[in-house]
Motif scaffolding. Sequence first.
Motif, mmCIF file in Angstrom:
data_model
loop_
_atom_site.group_PDB
_atom_site.id
_atom_site.type_symbol
_atom_site.label_atom_id
_atom_site.label_comp_id
_atom_site.label_asym_id
_atom_site.label_seq_id
_atom_site.Cartn_x
_atom_site.Cartn_y
_atom_site.Cartn_z
ATOM 1 N N THR A 285 0.289 0.908 -4.548
ATOM 2 C CA THR A 285 -0.622 -0.047 -5.175
ATOM 3 C C THR A 285 -1.975 0.005 -4.471
ATOM 4 O O THR A 285 -2.033 0.067 -3.246
ATOM 5 C CB THR A 285 -0.043 -1.469 -5.072
ATOM 6 O OG1 THR A 285 1.210 -1.494 -5.752
ATOM 7 C CG2 THR A 285 -0.970 -2.488 -5.714
ATOM 8 N N SER A 286 -3.043 0.010 -5.286
ATOM 9 C CA SER A 286 -4.375 0.108 -4.698
ATOM 10 C C SER A 286 -4.848 -1.246 -4.207
ATOM 11 O O SER A 286 -4.712 -2.246 -4.914
ATOM 12 C CB SER A 286 -5.358 0.647 -5.725
ATOM 13 O OG SER A 286 -6.671 0.344 -5.324
ATOM 14 N N VAL B 141 0.832 -1.199 0.000
ATOM 15 C CA VAL B 141 0.000 0.000 0.000
ATOM 16 C C VAL B 141 0.873 1.259 0.000
ATOM 17 O O VAL B 141 0.624 2.206 -0.739
ATOM 18 C CB VAL B 141 -0.946 -0.002 1.219
ATOM 19 C CG1 VAL B 141 -1.676 1.315 1.331
ATOM 20 C CG2 VAL B 141 -1.935 -1.136 1.083
#
Lengths: 349, 319
Positions: free
Chosen positions: A283-284, A279
């Motif tokens: 990155t989602s 995270v």
Amino acid sequence: MNDYKKSLKLAIGQNMGFTVATVGLLLLWLLYNILHPGGFSSAVLIQNTNESVVIVFVAIAQTFPILLGGLDLSVGAVMTLANCVASALMSGSPIQILIGAIITLLTGTAFGFLNGMIVVYGRIQPIIATLATGSIAIGLALFIRPQPGGDVDGDLGWALTNDLYELVYTYGWWDADAAWFSPFAWIPVPLLIIIIVGFGIWLPFKKTVTGRTIYAVGSSESAAFMSGLPIERAKLTAFTMAGFFAACGGLYLAIQTSSGNADMTQAGSYTLNSIAAVVLGGTSLFGGVGGAIGSLVGALLLRMLSFYFRIMSIDPLLQPLIEGVVLLVAVSLGALRTLRTKNRLRLFR
Amino acid sequence: MNFPTINISSEDKPILIASGFILVILLIGTGYTLATQGTMPLLTVNYLLQQLQSGAFLGIAAAGLMLVILHGHIDLSIPWTMTAAAMMATTVGGELALPTGLAVGVCIGLVNGIGVGYLRVPSMIFTLGLDSAMRGLMVAHTGGYAPADTATPFMRFLASGKFMGVPMSVFVWAFVSLVIVFLLKKTTFGKSIYATGNNEAAAYLSGIKTRRVILGAFVVSGVCAALAGVLLAGYSAKAYQGMGNAFLLPSIAAVVLGGTHILGGKGKYIGTLIGVVLLVLLNSVLSIMQMPEAGRQVIYGTVIITMLLVYGRGQKVTS
């Protein structure tokens, strides 16, 4: 030239989280080396990279399932399993060691593939499937190593956790003092391992149809299905890759500590830290956005915090608190987008 | 006004299968004790009550967690909510011990709810961060000086006292269960939880204050975890670091095994109850069989996977 600028601006805008994380990491790293009495030296770099390799590998492993919009709660456990397998096999003649390393990596990869099979053909939600397989992995690790211990080839451990000079010197590949070699001799081997294994697999993989499909599934599985993309293959590959990279982490941990330890708490904290690293790297968690290089940066950011504790002599009792608060603040910063959204419905997904 | 309009049989299937599996576990355990000792201790009332007592902590934590999972969110802060509540309760001590512990749970729930509901941080990462922040606070709290860590008599009574031969903690668990069932079945809050879990956008458009509902669910989860922690401290007579660590994964597993969908919107409380009983009995029978930790972990994982393969499979994407 103008086009180039535009595309750069676009790339930065689309990867805001990654850009902020990378710039932050570079600044923190510079400041750290300025503050450190032995800053900018090879020794400090070696120490830092050594302490980061395992979490970097586990974070890269976690990236693949998260890009799918899933999650792998077994990465820490698979890493531990690989660590125990390696601690049992990595000694003897060079051939035996090589075979041991291959078996270790295969174990992790096979376990990842099993995760993928359960998710794809069993159609169980990844988070709960890997929760269960994680406990299976820990159980197997405990079978192999009821008590911490093991025997890993000492030369290998020394050579792979130092700079290139020591690696060449240990195995006598060529004259380690040669003039042409000295500009590279300071490079830490762990750094090379991360770059070669991580980037060497990730960058080509990202460009393949399977790699793009992972992104597509993360964005919208229905759309990916309707476009005829190989969804099942992408999911299987993502979990298999997660298993492989987790095994890389476990293998390195075994080489580094020359032992195996089926520690459930350690496995759990690696899993949770890997999510945090992914995270932090931009990155989602909803899938479809981000990448393994971001996770590498995120993992280094996490480790960087503990390096700071060391040089700033912060009370060790306060360290977990600071770590937690920094993580909370970092992820809440990502929440700033909620203030900019014009249509509140867009927040619900 | 049938709401939520979900096929009943598909909801009850997990509960039936899980109940059947409980019987299977009991039968296997009894067969084992019959073969080795010639007795059937598993089928005595005492044994079952004892299991319910040790299952109460897990049961209470899982009850709160269920409301969060019904949203499709998750609460990873349970371990240190339990520990923090227990530690603060024992530190304050006296009559204020229990209220203090519960207040800790409310605070953690509020922070989680604000982070997930209002700031829209994924629950996975926000509750994880708060968990490590709480761990940090507790380490700092116990590090400087040694605060009181012995449970008050009232806490001990709630956890291990008996009333009419039935352990008090079972009553506490039953009370929590009744409250949760009431919340889910009889209040707008409960209906809003299912609606929000099914489709938050639709729930929002029909006038439900979805963010407040999420906040509420996290507060309930925090309070339940805190209560479980305080009880656990009473049971083991003291609060200690990491006392809640063993409860996170089983409580998630219990909720999911009981048929609550991990993506939200679907699930019955009775299922969670049965999920908890299943896990507790499984654990107990394995320890009667003197299964080493390694085998226990493997069986534990295999059972969860197998049960979910039977009834927890998702829909295939076909459009």
